[in-house]
Design a protein around this motif. Sequence first.
Motif, PDB file in Angstrom:
ATOM      1  N   THR A   1     -16.007  -5.227   1.850  1.00  0.00           N
ATOM      2  CA  THR A   1     -14.820  -4.383   1.789  1.00  0.00           C
ATOM      3  C   THR A   1     -14.841  -3.417   2.967  1.00  0.00           C
TER       4      THR A   1
ATOM      5  N   ASN B   1      -3.406  -2.791  -7.034  1.00  0.00           N
ATOM      6  CA  ASN B   1      -3.592  -2.847  -5.587  1.00  0.00           C
ATOM      7  C   ASN B   1      -4.855  -2.064  -5.273  1.00  0.00           C
ATOM      8  N   ARG B   2      -5.189  -1.905  -4.005  1.00  0.00           N
ATOM      9  CA  ARG B   2      -6.339  -1.142  -3.562  1.00  0.00           C
ATOM     10  C   ARG B   2      -7.598  -1.518  -4.358  1.00  0.00           C
ATOM     11  N   ASN B   3      -8.315  -0.543  -4.931  1.00  0.00           N
ATOM     12  CA  ASN B   3      -9.568  -0.843  -5.620  1.00  0.00           C
ATOM     13  C   ASN B   3      -9.379  -1.786  -6.805  1.00  0.00           C
TER      14      ASN B   3
ATOM     15  N   GLU C   1      -5.613  11.746   0.085  1.00  0.00           N
ATOM     16  CA  GLU C   1      -5.801  11.370   1.484  1.00  0.00           C
ATOM     17  C   GLU C   1      -5.051  12.368   2.346  1.00  0.00           C
TER      18      GLU C   1
ATOM     19  N   ASP D   1       0.827  -1.201   0.000  1.00  0.00           N
ATOM     20  CA  ASP D   1       0.000   0.000   0.000  1.00  0.00           C
ATOM     21  C   ASP D   1       0.867   1.259   0.000  1.00  0.00           C
TER      22      ASP D   1
ATOM     23  N   GLN E   1     -10.475  11.157   3.048  1.00  0.00           N
ATOM     24  CA  GLN E   1     -10.215  10.607   1.723  1.00  0.00           C
ATOM     25  C   GLN E   1     -11.210  11.209   0.746  1.00  0.00           C
TER      26      GLN E   1
ATOM     27  N   SER F   1     -13.328  -0.280   8.646  1.00  0.00           N
ATOM     28  CA  SER F   1     -11.947  -0.688   8.404  1.00  0.00           C
ATOM     29  C   SER F   1     -11.441  -1.620   9.509  1.00  0.00           C
TER      30      SER F   1
ATOM     31  N   THR G   1     -13.580   2.586  -0.237  1.00  0.00           N
ATOM     32  CA  THR G   1     -13.507   2.122  -1.620  1.00  0.00           C
ATOM     33  C   THR G   1     -14.249   3.100  -2.533  1.00  0.00           C
TER      34      THR G   1
ATOM     35  N   GLU H   1      -9.770  -5.613   2.350  1.00  0.00           N
ATOM     36  CA  GLU H   1      -9.542  -4.193   2.623  1.00  0.00           C
ATOM     37  C   GLU H   1      -8.729  -3.571   1.492  1.00  0.00           C
ATOM     38  N   THR H   2      -8.849  -2.263   1.328  1.00  0.00           N
ATOM     39  CA  THR H   2      -8.036  -1.573   0.332  1.00  0.00           C
ATOM     40  C   THR H   2      -6.543  -1.689   0.637  1.00  0.00           C
ATOM     41  N   SER H   3      -6.175  -1.950   1.875  1.00  0.00           N
ATOM     42  CA  SER H   3      -4.765  -2.111   2.246  1.00  0.00           C
ATOM     43  C   SER H   3      -4.159  -3.375   1.658  1.00  0.00           C
TER      44      SER H   3
END
Length: 500
Positions: A299, A276-278, A399, A235, A465, A323, A303, A347-349
């Motif tokens: 999730t 990664n992420r989304n 962010e 991340d 965010q 989260s 997101t 998770e987005t992480s």
Amino acid sequence: MNELLVLQNGSDIRGIAIATEEHQVDLTVDAVRKIASGLIHWLTSNISLEKGESLKIGVGRDSRLSGEMLANALIESLVEQGVSVIDFGLATTPAMFMCTQFPQFACHGGVMITASHLPYYFNGLKIFSPKGGAEKEDIHTILTQTTPRETVTKGNVETADLITPYAADLVEKVRQGIPGKVQQPLQGMKIIVDAGNGAGGFFAEKVLQPLGADTTGSQFLEPDGHFPNHIPNPDNKEAMASIQAAVLNVGADLGVIFDTDVDRSAVVTKSGNVLNRNNLIAVLSRIVLSEYPGTSIVTNSPTTDHLKAFIEALGGKQVRYISGYRNVINKAVALNQAGVDCQLAIETSGHAAFKENYFLDDGAYVIAKILMLLPQLKAENQTLEQMIAQLKQPKETQEIRFKLEVADYQTLGKQVIADLAQIVIPGWTVDPENEEGIRFKLSEGFGSGWFLLRMSLHEPLLVLQIENDEEGNIFKVIEKLHPFLNQYPAVNQTNLLSFK
């Protein structure tokens, strides 16, 4: 208050293990010895031992400088209290859960000494029983019920290699997941690994090479607790830029990157695109929806709105939850118990857990699921990018973190969020599909997008965010938020003002 409770980090234990100019050690050898007693108490209260059977606990660690010292203290204390210990040495977090599942080990508990991607001076413990990871309330028990167990017979310690059978299990799962069950389905592909000098270096030699892949060009595979090359974190922008450059430099078909203890991962495609992420959530969602049509996917909250549209277009449902990797996993488990099919919690992480894999957040298993796709994509002259071509990408994202400079930061943070929820600004509409902080949809002069203000899980921070599909609108949101936040002197707006 029990002095060990400062080490609780949700469902993990974390602290400072190496003194620095700014930090004093609180995860000491003595603390770990006490934690061993709490671990024994917790496990014996939750499992049934046969008459004469001794408690068996596996201990592993990542590459952190303090890992061996803390592992030795934990093992010594466990043995003194009559426990049979298997010292697995260098291991990964998901492998330490699997030591409770593999019959050749059959551990009643597994402990991974790690602090994930945090700086070198941190360390911690992640704890498993055969039922899964310890919950927040379990960690509280472990840190407070620390009276040593009285025993007249010491336990014993043996060493064993856990990574080799764990890797072999992954190899077999990949082979089984590809039509034809070919022994080397990745023959002719170049796939490189960036382990960030953490514990994931095994993946190149013990997983990819047996499957036929050429891993030439892999980097930072050697364990080194100084983390000299980059933070081992999928991340992290610098870490992703490193593997991205490596993929393009060697012409790899795929790049794989892990965090320190391999419970998170991400990939870079042949063309250098970061998944990664989304984007990673979208790839994995497409995989599970092809295998389990109509399934729900849990999730965490930050997101993109476009992810929901992507999942629904595939016939699935996104459940946006709070989260924390244990939170999204527990939500998925609860949905299944309520009769709602849910195959993935992510998770987005990068923490991703599949129902078919014990709902274990396992970065290596995530990559295994992607590897199963590659031969078919190659045969059809398709790419990973094409799998998520329908996922719209925002024009701008940002962010910003606000430090809460007050002792009771939780109360302040909750008040700010509650007050923001009452604000009335044309073009800002509260999103009802949100369970963490406050989320607004943006329109009418603010472009097309959203923003979320939430509390950090473990730090005295508010996290903002913002995402927009039209350029130049993030600044407009900030212009409105700045005077609102001025009402709270203890909310440090330095990061906001520097962005402006």
